[in-house]
Design an enzyme around this catalytic site. Structure first.
Site, PDB file in Angstrom:
ATOM      1  N   SER B 156       3.661  -3.654   6.609  1.00 43.21           N
ATOM      2  CA  SER B 156       4.473  -2.439   6.469  1.00 43.21           C
ATOM      3  C   SER B 156       3.717  -1.254   7.055  1.00 43.21           C
ATOM      4  O   SER B 156       2.477  -1.261   7.117  1.00 43.21           O
ATOM      5  CB  SER B 156       4.749  -2.177   4.987  1.00 43.21           C
ATOM      6  OG  SER B 156       5.298  -0.898   4.820  1.00 43.21           O
ATOM      7  N   TYR B 169       0.653  -1.069  -3.509  1.00 39.50           N
ATOM      8  CA  TYR B 169       1.513  -1.555  -2.425  1.00 39.50           C
ATOM      9  C   TYR B 169       0.833  -1.289  -1.085  1.00 39.50           C
ATOM     10  O   TYR B 169       0.740  -2.159  -0.228  1.00 39.50           O
ATOM     11  CB  TYR B 169       2.881  -0.868  -2.484  1.00 39.50           C
ATOM     12  CG  TYR B 169       3.834  -1.362  -1.422  1.00 39.50           C
ATOM     13  CD1 TYR B 169       4.385  -2.634  -1.508  1.00 39.50           C
ATOM     14  CD2 TYR B 169       4.172  -0.570  -0.318  1.00 39.50           C
ATOM     15  CE1 TYR B 169       5.250  -3.105  -0.529  1.00 39.50           C
ATOM     16  CE2 TYR B 169       5.029  -1.036   0.659  1.00 39.50           C
ATOM     17  CZ  TYR B 169       5.567  -2.300   0.551  1.00 39.50           C
ATOM     18  OH  TYR B 169       6.411  -2.768   1.536  1.00 39.50           O
TER      19      TYR B 169
END
Lengths: 485, 264
Positions: B156, B169
């Site tokens: 990501s 995350y």
């Protein structure tokens, strides 16, 4: 985690035509006991096993994507050889090369051989190979007196035409799907000479081609045709026929033509010399200087439609002169070994072979349609080979009382779907003509086609034997899944 | 094989080649979109996810559209690390080989700007990073043996900087990106020459439901299309949409004394 599969054994395997690749856990046993261990491992991991010999099949016969492949080339001992009777007992990994090297010096030759000497005995029997003498000697299986086979159930069974006859006729030509041959007893053929008397002559049309095969077969020991699949119109099916006969021992009479030149010699004055491995061995260099191993690089530029037309036309024109000559057995039989790695000339997508076996009454019409279709669609075969055949009583037999035509096709990323459609049409033509197929060659034969040419009864019988010999379906290949799936 | 009674997809033939792919995390979002697209491109698929019902209906949809069996479902939780080796073996045998492996599974469990929650962090790390390690180690070893193959993992843009909003995350995706780079460097010498790190921005999936401040949101289909194009071109990295590459070039170079004052 203790049950981790042997990922380090994963190997990317391909077929002989380099047209298909799939990964498998590759095991290379050296003793027959190790085969039993592989069967246990397969059971433990819930995997299937495919048997592989020299990997010379053009299709997926020796591939098992994601499963185990047992490469049996190292289970290759000659267990017994009796030069007095010509009986040989060997393990399945013995190659035909090893075989003829063993028996030739004693004056014997394998009764049936393939176009390459690098195939293994187990592979040859699994596919029940034929040679250029199929019309006379039948398939290799007809010369097997006995074999022992290890069934996936763990039982080792001895089979002969009389003992366990149904298994005998199903295992030979059974694609290695019923068990693993552990020893094979084969009857060799006695030879008086290491030479064959060869006669090469042209045929100008398909009609002439098939007539020459039909008329020539009863008179000769071997017969094979080369077919120019690029020729159109009246020349469709033209080519060259080679017949070969065994030579007899002695000086004998020499046959001369009307100019007084010797054209034939039915006798071999020096069989001691010709019946040696050294005399038979194919030279590694062309004209004594040019290594054959690099020839395929020079063939590659001709592997396209215009190039193939030029090469086929040149070959036909050069063969227009009838000729007689004597040739060693190895040179006559193992044509495919003349140019090592010739299949690489077909490029990165490889080649496929389409072989149809058609009755002598319907062959002409069927092959005319096939050859014209391939030319119309711009997908001519670059090499065509014809043979004469006779039927046999093996369960999954490919043989008919007729002829076979083997066509090599180059696969490219752009022609796949067109060619798949064309081969579907070929299948239809062959089936309508009462033809059959050979499991070592065709790569696109479907289960529906297989059941149509084998007949429901034969398929049901094979399935029931499979259930009896291999109840857990441990032996499966990509070929088996395709045609019996 | 007797251990598997479900009907299997047809195997490749020389004239009907079939590429084979495994997608881990395929039940929804980018994974499902990728599955649909790859199936349309002729891939045979093994699809993994926790939600068996979603997976089954996706497989049914794909198989119906293809008119043949082209997708198989394997319900699986990526944190059940021990089951991965046997499952991979099963899928390899069912597909008949493997050309492409996609690790798409990922979760985001925001903790709030001023809070800390180890349970959430552990879960994020287990799913996004440890689950990836369990699968990618196996697949890398396999492709290394085979000297071929293509690996794709969905990292990501969030993995490029540590931000105040979602530390674990960011960290899990950063670790994944770094691991993928190491894997790429290892495997390139074995002919596994593409190891694609896909870095989507905001994609319209369950992950951003309720997320504040999402912008340039693209549908999952667009992300899947970008990733498929990158797979075909055997790229090493893809940002989707592409403008994120420029944005992240800037973000990566924002000095820390400024970056730590930003709230996003």
């Amino acid at each position: 985690m203790n049950n981790t599969p042997p990922y380090e054994k994963l190997t990317l395997l391909d077929n002989f035509g380099h047209s298909l690749r799939s990964p498998a856990y590759l095991f290379q046993p050296t003793e027959t006991e190790e085969i039993g261990q592989a069967l246990k491992l397969a059971k433990q991991h819930g995997l299937t096993i495919t048997l592989r010999g020299a990997g010379r099949s053009y299709n997926d016969a020796a591939l098992n994507g994601g499963g185990i492949v047992l490469d049996l080339r190292q289970v290759n001992r000659i267990l017994a050889w009796d030069p007095a009777t010509g009986l040989l007992r060997a393990e399945p990994g013995v190659t035909l090369e090893h075989l003829w090297h063993t028996v030739l010096p004693d004056g014997w030759w394998p009764p049936v051989v393939s176009g390459t000497m690098f195939t293994t005995l187990g592979g040859c029997l699994g596919m029940n190979i034929h040679g250029k003498n199929n019309f006379r000697m039948g398939t290799l299986g007809e010369h097997v007196l006995e074999f022992t086979i290890l069934l996936p159930t763990g039982a080792e069974v001895t089979c002969s035409p009389k003992k366990n006859g149904d298994l005998f006729r199903a295992c030979i030509g059974g694609m290695g799907m019923l068990g693993i041959f552990t020893s094979i007893t084969l009857q060799m053929k006695k030879m008086a000479s290491g030479l064959l008397e060869v006669h090469a002559f042209p045929v100008r049309s398909l009609e002439e081609h098939l007539e020459a095969l039909l008329d020539g077969a009863p008179q000769h020991d071997y017969i094979v045709g080369w077919l120019d699949a690029t020729a159109r119109g009246k020349g469709l099916g033209r080519g060259q026929i080679h017949t070969a006969d065994y030579l007899h021992e002695g000086d004998g009479c020499q046959v001369r033509n009307h100019f007084g030149c010797q054209v034939r010699n039915h006798f071999d004055p020096d069989p001691k010399k010709t019946l040696t491995v050294a005399y038979q061995t194919l030279p590694a260099k062309l004209f004594g200087v040019f290594p054959k191993s690099i020839i395929h690089y020079f063939m590659a530029p001709f592997m396209n439609n215009p190039g193939a037309w030029a090469v086929n036309t040149a070959k036909y024109v050069m063969g227009l002169r009838e000729s007689y000559y004597n040739q060693p057995h190895a040179a006559f039989h193992f044509l495919l070994d003349y140019v090592p790695d010739w299949e690489l000339a077909y490029g990165r997508n490889g080649l496929i072979q389409y072989q149809s076996f058609i009755l002598k009454e319907t062959a002409r019409e069927a092959w005319t349609e096939m050859l014209e279709l391939s030319q119309r669609r711009g997908l001519p075969s670059y090499l065509g080979v014809t043979k004469r055949h006779r039927p046999d009583n093996f369960l999954l037999t490919h043989a008919v009382d007729g002829y076979s035509l083997a066509l090599d096709f180059k696969v490219t990323s752009g022609n796949r779907s067109k060619m798949a459609q064309m081969l579907q049409d070929f299948d239809r033509i062959t089936l309508e003509a009462g033809g059959r197929f050979y499991f070592a060659k065709n790569s696109e034969t479907t289960a529906e086609t297989a059941i149509r040419f084998l007949g429901e009864e034969a398929v049901a019988k094979f399935r029931s034997l499979k259930k009896r010999c291999d109840p857990h379906h441990l032996l499966e290949s990509d070929l088996y899944r395709r045609v019996f799936g | 094989m007797t251990t598997n009674s479900k009907p299997l997809p047809p195997r490749a033939t020389p004239l009907r080649p079939r590429r084979r792919a495994i997608i881990v995390g395929a039940s929804s979002g980018i994974g499902a979109a990728l599955a649909r697209r790859l199936a349309r491109e002729g891939y045979t698929l093994a699809l993994l996810a926790r939600r068996a019902d979603l997976l089954a209906s996706l497989c049914e949809e794909i198989n119906l559209a293809a008119g043949e069996i082209r997708a198989l479902a394997y319900p699986h939780d990526v944190t059940d690390y021990d089951s991965a080796p046997n499952l991979l073996q099963r899928m390899l045998a069912d597909l008949g080989g493997l050309d492409l492996f996609v690790y798409n599974t990922g979760i985001s469990l925001p903790v709030g700007l001023k809070k800390y929650d180890f349970e959430k962090d552990r879960r994020t790390t287990e799913v996004n990073y440890l689950g990836a390690l369990a699968w990618l180690n196996l697949v890398a070893a396999m492709f290394q043996s085979l000297k071929s193959g293509q690996i794709v993992a969905l990292s990501s843009v969030a993995g490029e900087r540590g931000r105040v909003g979602n530390p674990s995350y960011n960290a899990s995706k950063a670790a994944l990106t770094c691991y993928l780079e190491a894997l790429r460097n290892r495997l390139s010498r074995y002919g596994v020459n593409v190891l694609l790190t896909a870095k989507p921005g905001f994609v319209d999936t369950n992950m951003i439901v309720g997320a504040k401040g999402a912008f340039w949101v693209i549908p999952a289909e667009q992300a899947a299309a970008d990733i498929c194009r990158a797979i075909r071109k055997r790229r090493q990295q893809v940002y989707t949409p592409a403008r994120w590459q420029l944005v992240m070039l800037i973000v990566r170079n924002i000095p820390s004394f400024i970056f730590r004052r930003l709230i996003f």
